[in-house]
Design an enzyme around this catalytic site. Sequence first.
Site, PDB file in Angstrom:
ATOM      1  N   GLY A 209       0.827  -1.222   0.000  1.00 46.75           N
ATOM      2  CA  GLY A 209       0.000   0.000   0.000  1.00 46.75           C
ATOM      3  C   GLY A 209       0.850   1.255   0.000  1.00 46.75           C
TER       4      GLY A 209
ATOM      5  CB  VAL B 253      -1.545  -7.312   0.002  1.00 41.09           C
ATOM      6  CG1 VAL B 253      -0.342  -6.884  -0.804  1.00 41.09           C
ATOM      7  CG2 VAL B 253      -2.228  -6.140   0.672  1.00 41.09           C
TER       8      VAL B 253
ATOM      9  CE1 TYR C 217      -8.184   0.558  10.035  1.00 37.43           C
ATOM     10  CE2 TYR C 217      -8.257   1.416  12.282  1.00 37.43           C
ATOM     11  CZ  TYR C 217      -7.631   1.331  11.051  1.00 37.43           C
ATOM     12  OH  TYR C 217      -6.445   2.008  10.834  1.00 37.43           O
TER      13      TYR C 217
ATOM     14  CB  ILE D  20      -1.470   9.611  10.372  1.00 40.04           C
ATOM     15  CG1 ILE D  20      -0.924   8.783  11.551  1.00 40.04           C
ATOM     16  CG2 ILE D  20      -0.340  10.090   9.460  1.00 40.04           C
ATOM     17  CD1 ILE D  20       0.048   9.483  12.476  1.00 40.04           C
TER      18      ILE D  20
HETATM   19  P1  NAD Z   1      -4.408   5.481   2.833  1.00 44.91           P
HETATM   20  O1  NAD Z   1      -5.823   5.118   2.593  1.00 44.91           O
HETATM   21  O2  NAD Z   1      -3.876   6.732   2.237  1.00 44.91           O
HETATM   22  O3  NAD Z   1      -3.432   4.304   2.411  1.00 44.91           O
HETATM   23  C1  NAD Z   1      -3.772   2.952   2.447  1.00 44.91           C
HETATM   24  C2  NAD Z   1      -3.063   2.273   1.321  1.00 44.91           C
HETATM   25  O4  NAD Z   1      -3.393   0.874   1.319  1.00 44.91           O
HETATM   26  C3  NAD Z   1      -3.514   2.825  -0.049  1.00 44.91           C
HETATM   27  O5  NAD Z   1      -2.386   3.055  -0.838  1.00 44.91           O
HETATM   28  C4  NAD Z   1      -4.372   1.694  -0.607  1.00 44.91           C
HETATM   29  O6  NAD Z   1      -4.366   1.635  -2.028  1.00 44.91           O
HETATM   30  C5  NAD Z   1      -3.667   0.491  -0.008  1.00 44.91           C
HETATM   31  N1  NAD Z   1      -4.517  -0.700  -0.067  1.00 44.91           N
HETATM   32  C6  NAD Z   1      -5.792  -0.841   0.362  1.00 44.91           C
HETATM   33  N2  NAD Z   1      -6.243  -2.075   0.074  1.00 44.91           N
HETATM   34  C7  NAD Z   1      -5.224  -2.729  -0.554  1.00 44.91           C
HETATM   35  C8  NAD Z   1      -5.075  -4.029  -1.093  1.00 44.91           C
HETATM   36  N3  NAD Z   1      -6.070  -4.916  -1.040  1.00 44.91           N
HETATM   37  N4  NAD Z   1      -3.884  -4.362  -1.663  1.00 44.91           N
HETATM   38  C9  NAD Z   1      -2.870  -3.468  -1.725  1.00 44.91           C
HETATM   39  N5  NAD Z   1      -2.956  -2.210  -1.223  1.00 44.91           N
HETATM   40  C10 NAD Z   1      -4.117  -1.854  -0.652  1.00 44.91           C
HETATM   41  O7  NAD Z   1      -4.263   5.518   4.408  1.00 44.91           O
HETATM   42  P2  NAD Z   1      -3.006   5.659   5.377  1.00 44.91           P
HETATM   43  O8  NAD Z   1      -3.444   6.546   6.451  1.00 44.91           O
HETATM   44  O9  NAD Z   1      -1.759   5.962   4.641  1.00 44.91           O
HETATM   45  O10 NAD Z   1      -2.965   4.171   5.972  1.00 44.91           O
HETATM   46  C11 NAD Z   1      -1.823   3.337   5.978  1.00 44.91           C
HETATM   47  C12 NAD Z   1      -1.941   2.347   7.116  1.00 44.91           C
HETATM   48  O11 NAD Z   1      -1.894   3.064   8.344  1.00 44.91           O
HETATM   49  C13 NAD Z   1      -3.249   1.565   7.119  1.00 44.91           C
HETATM   50  O12 NAD Z   1      -3.012   0.223   7.466  1.00 44.91           O
HETATM   51  C14 NAD Z   1      -4.055   2.241   8.199  1.00 44.91           C
HETATM   52  O13 NAD Z   1      -5.011   1.388   8.795  1.00 44.91           O
HETATM   53  C15 NAD Z   1      -2.974   2.656   9.163  1.00 44.91           C
HETATM   54  N6  NAD Z   1      -3.368   3.746  10.070  1.00 44.91           N
HETATM   55  C16 NAD Z   1      -3.681   4.980   9.584  1.00 44.91           C
HETATM   56  C17 NAD Z   1      -4.070   5.981  10.476  1.00 44.91           C
HETATM   57  C18 NAD Z   1      -4.447   7.381  10.020  1.00 44.91           C
HETATM   58  O14 NAD Z   1      -4.941   8.172  10.855  1.00 44.91           O
HETATM   59  N7  NAD Z   1      -4.237   7.757   8.762  1.00 44.91           N
HETATM   60  C19 NAD Z   1      -4.115   5.713  11.838  1.00 44.91           C
HETATM   61  C20 NAD Z   1      -3.785   4.435  12.294  1.00 44.91           C
HETATM   62  C21 NAD Z   1      -3.400   3.471  11.404  1.00 44.91           C
END
Ligand code: NAD
Length: 243
Positions: free
Chosen positions: A9, A61, A152, A185
């Site tokens: 991702g 994935v 989640y 974030i």
């Molecule tokens: P985002 O939505 O910008 O990025 C998520 C990425 O995962 C995207 O690039 C998406 O295309 C990819 N993705 C989704 N399903 C997929 C699949 N089946 N195969 C391959 N790629 C896939 O969000 P983010 O904030 O950058 O999130 C990244 C990670 O951080 C995530 O696991 C999210 O749960 C975690 N997270 C984010 C936050 C926040 O506040 N942004 C907080 C806690 C945890």
Amino acid sequence: MEKIAIITGASRGIGREIAKTLAREKIKVIANYYNSEKQAIELQKELKQENIEIDIIKADVSKREDVKKLVKFAIEKYGKIDILVNNAGISEYKLFSDETDEDWNRVINTNLYSAFAMCQEVIPNMIYNKSGCIINISSIWGLVGASLEVIYSVSKAGMDGLTKALAKELGPSNIRVNSIAPGAIDTDMNKDMTQEEWKELKEEIPMERIGLPEDIAKCVKWLIEDSYTTGQVISINGGWVIT
Ligand code: NAD
């Protein structure tokens, strides 16, 4: 030989920043994307301007066959994988009573099964090399639970369980496994939040700001450089959640 990293991702948000940070540290990055091909190509071009080459590989994935393809690409091209960052994830905001089996399967498969399958596919190579660093990007909601985000929260708590158990199993093979549990974030994942909601959220955070993808990427870099930390869930959240 340079280190090889797979980041899932990685086309946007936290994954993109991790990819940039590691690539600039002279780590060979294989950036996985699924839907956002345009952004993945932009990332590749951006780094190319700094004379850094990365691979971008499309794979869902949450599917074993795609995971196998992604790992096969890395092994065939570089012969090894040193670092795996399980970052791909989706969120879901719904009342628990409205959740369906489809919701469960989609969120669990994308967030948790993906990490399970990725680990299973890369670990034989890491064991062979007696070296590896796996980082699972979980969430504070896996630690403390979030109302309206039950599935989640389950998926992220599951990732932390995977981290702890695998760390014990793989320590003797010199493979370290850790989670980073981000707080709020500033990424597309939170794009539906209003200005007012951001303001209220900031007021709840002791560090008085929303986290940035860089805050997470710095910790990934540190975990890679380290050699003794394993089985830990490091929560980077500005003091919002202190367990
Ligand atoms: P985002 O939505 O910008 O990025 C998520 C990425 O995962 C995207 O690039 C998406 O295309 C990819 N993705 C989704 N399903 C997929 C699949 N089946 N195969 C391959 N790629 C896939 O969000 P983010 O904030 O950058 O999130 C990244 C990670 O951080 C995530 O696991 C999210 O749960 C975690 N997270 C984010 C936050 C926040 O506040 N942004 C907080 C806690 C945890």
